[in-house]
Enzyme design. Structure first.
Site, mmCIF file in Angstrom:
data_model
loop_
_atom_site.group_PDB
_atom_site.id
_atom_site.type_symbol
_atom_site.label_atom_id
_atom_site.label_comp_id
_atom_site.label_asym_id
_atom_site.label_seq_id
_atom_site.Cartn_x
_atom_site.Cartn_y
_atom_site.Cartn_z
ATOM 1 N N LYS A 86 0.845 -1.194 0.000
ATOM 2 C CA LYS A 86 0.000 0.000 0.000
ATOM 3 C C LYS A 86 0.881 1.245 0.000
ATOM 4 O O LYS A 86 1.905 1.292 0.685
ATOM 5 C CB LYS A 86 -0.909 -0.015 1.227
ATOM 6 C CG LYS A 86 -1.949 1.107 1.248
ATOM 7 C CD LYS A 86 -2.875 0.948 2.444
ATOM 8 C CE LYS A 86 -3.929 2.036 2.499
ATOM 9 N NZ LYS A 86 -4.831 1.873 3.663
ATOM 10 N N SER A 161 -9.670 1.886 2.890
ATOM 11 C CA SER A 161 -8.819 2.612 1.960
ATOM 12 C C SER A 161 -7.798 1.732 1.253
ATOM 13 O O SER A 161 -7.116 2.184 0.343
ATOM 14 C CB SER A 161 -8.088 3.731 2.721
ATOM 15 O OG SER A 161 -7.229 3.175 3.709
ATOM 16 N N SER A 185 -9.944 -0.423 7.211
ATOM 17 C CA SER A 185 -9.382 -0.221 5.868
ATOM 18 C C SER A 185 -8.628 -1.403 5.289
ATOM 19 O O SER A 185 -8.241 -1.372 4.123
ATOM 20 C CB SER A 185 -8.472 1.013 5.858
ATOM 21 O OG SER A 185 -9.249 2.184 5.940
#
Length: 237
Positions: A86, A161, A185
């Site tokens: 990420k 996210s 997330s």
């Protein structure tokens, strides 16, 4: 060359590592396969912001050398495993944007602790994944680099996210990924993309090198296709 390539997408980390250690799979071939898959498929999904081609192939050659010299291979539980990170987790000499124009040219000079742990375990970082900007969102539609699509249905969101890491695993662009979870997330996009995602207990995994959203809640965790693979990565980080 890597034979029966698509079968690798259904093979667990433990078995892949065994095949790499016994030269049944070549680390360079495996890395090349996933990089080419990203280049071929991800334009429809938009789960990857940055592909790390040159350094990941160099790393694969180093791993081939380790195997050739038989250097205590038990020390490398993720030997040759391609992983996508990420883009709010710091990676040395690899652009880290947090999906924001503000950091669009930011290249860290240090690795997050989790990245150091992955590299020490033999993993190969092949790219950085799209996300809601600064991890603020739950649909991955709010990124300076465009929305991520759910690989099972392009009309649906992948969740956020960590939608980029989730979609990259679900679409077979890597063996596993790392996301971050403040209030869901990792868990929510894992559910929406049909994969496994784990938010570790606070303090189990170092947050050093994570671009913070809510420091007392943020955790870095693994995202994979199976519980077994999730445990393998968690053990390393």
């Amino acid at each position: 060359m890597l034979r029966e390539k698509d079968e690798i997408l259904e093979t667990n980390i433990n078995d892949i590592v065994k095949k790499i250690k016994t030269s049944q799979i070549n680390a360079t071939d495996l890395t090349t396969y996933f990089i080419e898959r990203i280049e071929r498929i991800d334009s429809k999904i938009n789960s990857v912001i940055t592909i790390e081609k040159e350094q990941s192939l160099k790393r694969a050659e180093e791993i081939n050398s380790i195997i050739k010299n038989n250097k205590e291979l038990s020390k490398f539980p993720l030997l040759g495993i391609p992983i996508i990170i990420k883009d709010n987790i710091s990676t040395k000499n690899l652009r880290t944007t947090a999906a924001s124009k503000i950091l669009s040219n930011y290249t860290p000079t240090f690795n997050a602790t989790v990245i150091t742990n992955l590299i020490n375990a033999g993993a190969i970082i092949i790219g950085k994944a799209n996300m809601d900007e600064f991890a603020m969102g739950s649909s991955n539609e709010n990124s300076a680099f465009g929305p991520v699509k759910n690989p099972w249905d392009f009309k649906k969101v992948p969740g956020g996210s960590s939608g980029g890491p989730a979609a990259s695993v679900a679409s077979g662009l890597c063996i596993g990924s790392l996301g971050s979870d403040t209030g869901g997330s990792i868990r929510q996009p894992a559910a929406l993309c049909g994969i496994v995602g784990l938010k570790p207990t606070y303090g189990l995994v170092s947050r050093f090198g994570l671009i913070a959203f809510g420091s007392s809640l943020d955790q870095i965790g693994p995202m994979t296709k199976s519980v077994e693979d999730c445990a393998e990565i968690l053990e390393v980080i």
